[in-house]
Structure formats: C-alpha cells, structure tokens
Scaffold this active site. Structure first.
Site, PDB file in Angstrom:
ATOM      1  N   ARG A 178      -3.837 -14.937   0.496  1.00 56.52           N
ATOM      2  CA  ARG A 178      -3.662 -14.230   0.735  1.00 56.52           C
ATOM      3  C   ARG A 178      -4.781 -13.939  -0.040  1.00 56.52           C
ATOM      4  O   ARG A 178      -4.272 -12.154  -0.454  1.00 56.52           O
ATOM      5  CB  ARG A 178      -3.392 -15.069  -0.535  1.00 56.52           C
ATOM      6  CG  ARG A 178      -2.169 -13.880  -1.410  1.00 56.52           C
ATOM      7  CD  ARG A 178      -0.911 -15.117  -2.187  1.00 56.52           C
ATOM      8  NE  ARG A 178      -2.122 -16.634  -2.813  1.00 56.52           N
ATOM      9  CZ  ARG A 178      -1.831 -16.615  -3.559  1.00 56.52           C
ATOM     10  NH1 ARG A 178      -2.361 -16.149  -4.797  1.00 56.52           N
ATOM     11  NH2 ARG A 178      -2.775 -18.154  -4.189  1.00 56.52           N
ATOM     12  N   TYR A 215      13.527   8.151  -2.785  1.00 51.02           N
ATOM     13  CA  TYR A 215      14.163   7.559  -1.920  1.00 51.02           C
ATOM     14  C   TYR A 215      15.177   5.904  -2.406  1.00 51.02           C
ATOM     15  O   TYR A 215      14.911   5.507  -3.229  1.00 51.02           O
ATOM     16  CB  TYR A 215      12.114   6.309  -1.167  1.00 51.02           C
ATOM     17  CG  TYR A 215      12.852   4.911  -0.307  1.00 51.02           C
ATOM     18  CD1 TYR A 215      13.809   4.932   0.454  1.00 51.02           C
ATOM     19  CD2 TYR A 215      11.682   4.012  -0.737  1.00 51.02           C
ATOM     20  CE1 TYR A 215      13.717   4.188   1.441  1.00 51.02           C
ATOM     21  CE2 TYR A 215      12.090   2.535   0.055  1.00 51.02           C
ATOM     22  CZ  TYR A 215      12.790   2.507   1.061  1.00 51.02           C
ATOM     23  OH  TYR A 215      12.983   1.486   1.566  1.00 51.02           O
ATOM     24  N   ASP A 269       4.520   9.232  -3.926  1.00 51.66           N
ATOM     25  CA  ASP A 269       5.239   8.927  -2.579  1.00 51.66           C
ATOM     26  C   ASP A 269       4.687   9.518  -1.171  1.00 51.66           C
ATOM     27  O   ASP A 269       5.419  10.243  -1.167  1.00 51.66           O
ATOM     28  CB  ASP A 269       6.086   8.150  -2.488  1.00 51.66           C
ATOM     29  CG  ASP A 269       6.946   7.535  -1.362  1.00 51.66           C
ATOM     30  OD1 ASP A 269       6.061   8.164   0.038  1.00 51.66           O
ATOM     31  OD2 ASP A 269       7.629   6.708  -1.478  1.00 51.66           O
ATOM     32  N   LYS A 320       7.031   4.297   8.174  1.00 52.93           N
ATOM     33  CA  LYS A 320       7.434   5.323   8.763  1.00 52.93           C
ATOM     34  C   LYS A 320       5.894   5.680   9.866  1.00 52.93           C
ATOM     35  O   LYS A 320       5.706   5.150  10.968  1.00 52.93           O
ATOM     36  CB  LYS A 320       7.615   6.054   7.796  1.00 52.93           C
ATOM     37  CG  LYS A 320       8.740   5.463   6.256  1.00 52.93           C
ATOM     38  CD  LYS A 320       9.930   5.106   7.549  1.00 52.93           C
ATOM     39  CE  LYS A 320      10.904   4.018   6.289  1.00 52.93           C
ATOM     40  NZ  LYS A 320      10.579   3.507   5.104  1.00 52.93           N
TER      41      LYS A 320
END
Length: 365
Positions: A56, A107, A178, A203
């Site tokens: 992790r 978004y 973003d 994306k």
C-alpha cells in the site's frame, strides 16, 4: 529512470522536448540486459528495511509512472486508483466548514463530491463562472481551496489561471487545477503557481479506454508528503497492471494529442457550417469539441445513435472517437445546454470522422 534507479539520461531530459520526455522518463537504467520497460511488480509485501515495506506504500511500477508524469508536469506525482480517488484526497485537505470555490460547469464526479460534502456539513461550496475572472477573484477572498478546470468539462470554458491562482494564494487558499483535458503537453498549471494538479489518468494519459486510474502532482515536497500520507492511510492505490498500462499509454501521449487536436480543430471548422448545429464550442486547443444541436435534446440523442465510427460512450481521451449528450445524466448542471453533445475526438482519419458525422447530421435536417 525510476526514483531509485537514476540513469545517465536523467540530467539531460529536463532540457529536451515533451515528446522525448514522454518516451524516456520512468525507464530502468541503461544497463546490459536490463529491460527497456519497468516490469509489472505484483507484490503486496516487500522485504523489510527499505522505503516500501508493504504494497500500500509503494510499488516500482507505480514509481515509474509517477516519475514520468511528474517530469512532464514539472513536479512529483502520486498515482491513485481512480480520478475521483485523487479528487477526494485533495478535497480532504479542506478543514471542516471551510469554503471551496469551484466551477459551476465542471466534471460531474467532482461536482457530486462537493455536493455530498456540503450536504453533510463538511465544507461550503461556491460555484462560479470561471470566465468571469473578477467574480472568481472576489469568491477567493474567504476560500480555503480554489478548484479550477480549464477547459471546463463539458462547457469548454477557459479560466485565467495565473490571475485566479494568485488571488487564491493571496487569500491563503490552495489552488488546484484539474488538467485532464489539456494534459501537461498543452498546459502546465504548476508553472502558473498551482499547488496541485489532478488527472483522470483514465483519459488522455493512458489513452486507450482500458485503464481506471488517477493522479495528483505537486512541486511542494510538504504537500506531496501530506497527499501520500492520505493515500497510504486510505488505501486508494492503483493496481500494478493499471500503472503499467498507463505508463505504456503515456509513451505515445504527444503523438495522440497532436493528432486528436488536429482532428478536433478541423471538425470544429466543418461543424460550424452545418445547418443542424446551433453552436460549436472549441477552445482552440485539445481534442474535445462540444456542439449544441439546433433542434434540441431529442435531435442530440438521435445523433448519438446514428453513427458507425463515433461511439456513444461517457468517457473520453481514447484513441477512438466517442460522444454523448451530457444532460442525459441527472447530475449534469442546468447551465449546460440540454442539446449539448460532447465529442472526444480520436486519432482516426479526419475525413472518415467527418463523413460519419455529416451523414448523421444530414438525417436530422
């Protein structure tokens, strides 16, 4: 060149072009019999005594991707399990009851997270028109965090990033951008003073519609440590296979963005002359175009089911061209026209893309 495996190219890549850096950043050192690509390391546990210890906290495959993206953005990157996991981690920086300034058109996932946090009393949100710079600057005055998109999704509005970021800092707020639509090839917000850059790696960065992943980038070592600590604690980490695919996709980012942008500009020009189109939105760069159908929402829905090449799908940034009427989603804000169709322009031959669209549009007139 991973962080723990420096290479003789490292010192020279910073002065090279973005395409060269996209191809070479994050590779193993040039040593005989070393693989050219960072291998997939499917390990949950590491031998004690180093920095990783447990799966992790880090993985060599993530590190290679983070080195590459960080180098392109001009900071240090952290990979996340999804774009929304990255968004949630950044919003977690905001203190209880503090104010976040965000675009009214952004978004949907980000807007939904902000709405959920506000409904639960965690924070306050002020939604702004990012094209009204003076209004955004005023909204920054009592903010703890200013969230920006430029271009916005799906309205394709452009914000004055340097001015707004400066206003956020003057108010003592974090400035977050973003950068999913623009990618670091077309815009590097850290150079304009942004504290954090967020990506949906799903994306353009990965680029092949086969990865679910996110990322946060910062040039501030302290912020990097805070964000990594939150990722370690919450466990919003990517899979190693996803990180491998994302890095492989990143290698051709410059080629894909160049082709998609060229196609998008040409399609925007042609679409503007079609009688079925009331409005074409294209910010002048990138691979996203938005059109508003003259005959309304029903015509927009019909368009998305009449094509052969264009795929009706909600995501974007892949090599294939996709489109959708955004208001089909209940969470999409009312400020988005009901008949707006967002086109994610791919890398196909532009004449084929146009002919497919033209035939479908002609059927609507």
């Amino acid at each position: 060149m991973t962080a723990d495996a420096p290479d003789h190219l490292t010192d020279h890549l910073a002065s090279m072009g973005t395409g060269t850096r996209a191809v070479h950043l994050g590779r193993p050192p040039h040593v005989a019999d070393q693989p050219l690509n960072e291998p997939i390391t499917p390990a949950s546990t590491f031998v004690a005594g180093g920095d990783r210890e447990y799966g992790r906290y880090g993985n060599p495959t993530w590190s290679a991707f983070e080195t590459a993206l960080g180098g392109l953005e001009g900071g240090r990157a952290l990979a996340f399990s999804s774009g929304l996991a990255a968004v949630a981690t950044v919003l977690d920086l905001v203190g209880n009851g503090a104010k976040v300034v965000a675009p009214r058109n952004c978004y949907t996932g980000t807007a939904m997270q902000l709405g959920d946090l506000e409904a639960r009393g965690r924070l306050r949100t002020e939604l702004v028109d990012v094209t009204d710079t003076a209004a955004v600057v005023r909204a920054c005055e009592d903010a703890a965090l200013v969230w920006l998109e430029s271009p916005t999704n799906p309205a394709l509005e452009i914000a004055d990033l340097p001015t707004i970021i400066a206003a956020a800092h003057e108010a003592g707020a974090y400035a977050v951008v973003d950068n999913t639509f623009a990618t670091p090839l077309l815009q590097r917000p850290l150079e304009s003073g942004a504290d954090l850059v967020v990506h949906s790696v799903t994306k353009y960065l990965a680029g092949h519609s086969d990865v679910l992943m996110g990322a946060v980038v910062t040039a501030d070592d302290e912020l990097h440590g805070v964000i990594k600590g939150r990722r370690d604690l919450l466990g919003a980490v990517p899979g190693t296979f996803e990180a491998y695919l994302a890095l492989r996709g990143l290698r051709t980012l410059h080629l894909r963005v160049e082709r998609a942008q060229s196609n998008a500009a040409e399609l925007a020009r042609r679409l503007g002359d079609h009688p079925a189109i009331e409005e074409v939105r294209y910010p002048g760069f990138g691979g996203i175009v938005a059109i508003v159908l003259a005959q309304g929402a029903m015509a927009a829905d019909l368009l998305t089911h009449k094509t052969r090449l264009w795929v009706h799908a909600t995501s974007l940034g892949g090599v294939e061209s996709t489109f959708e009427r955004r208001r089909r989603w209940k969470a999409e804000p009312a400020t988005i026209p009901d008949a707006l169709v967002r086109l994610s322009v791919g890398v196909e031959d532009v004449d084929d893309l146009w002919e497919d669209l033209r035939v479908a549009l002609d059927d609507l007139t």
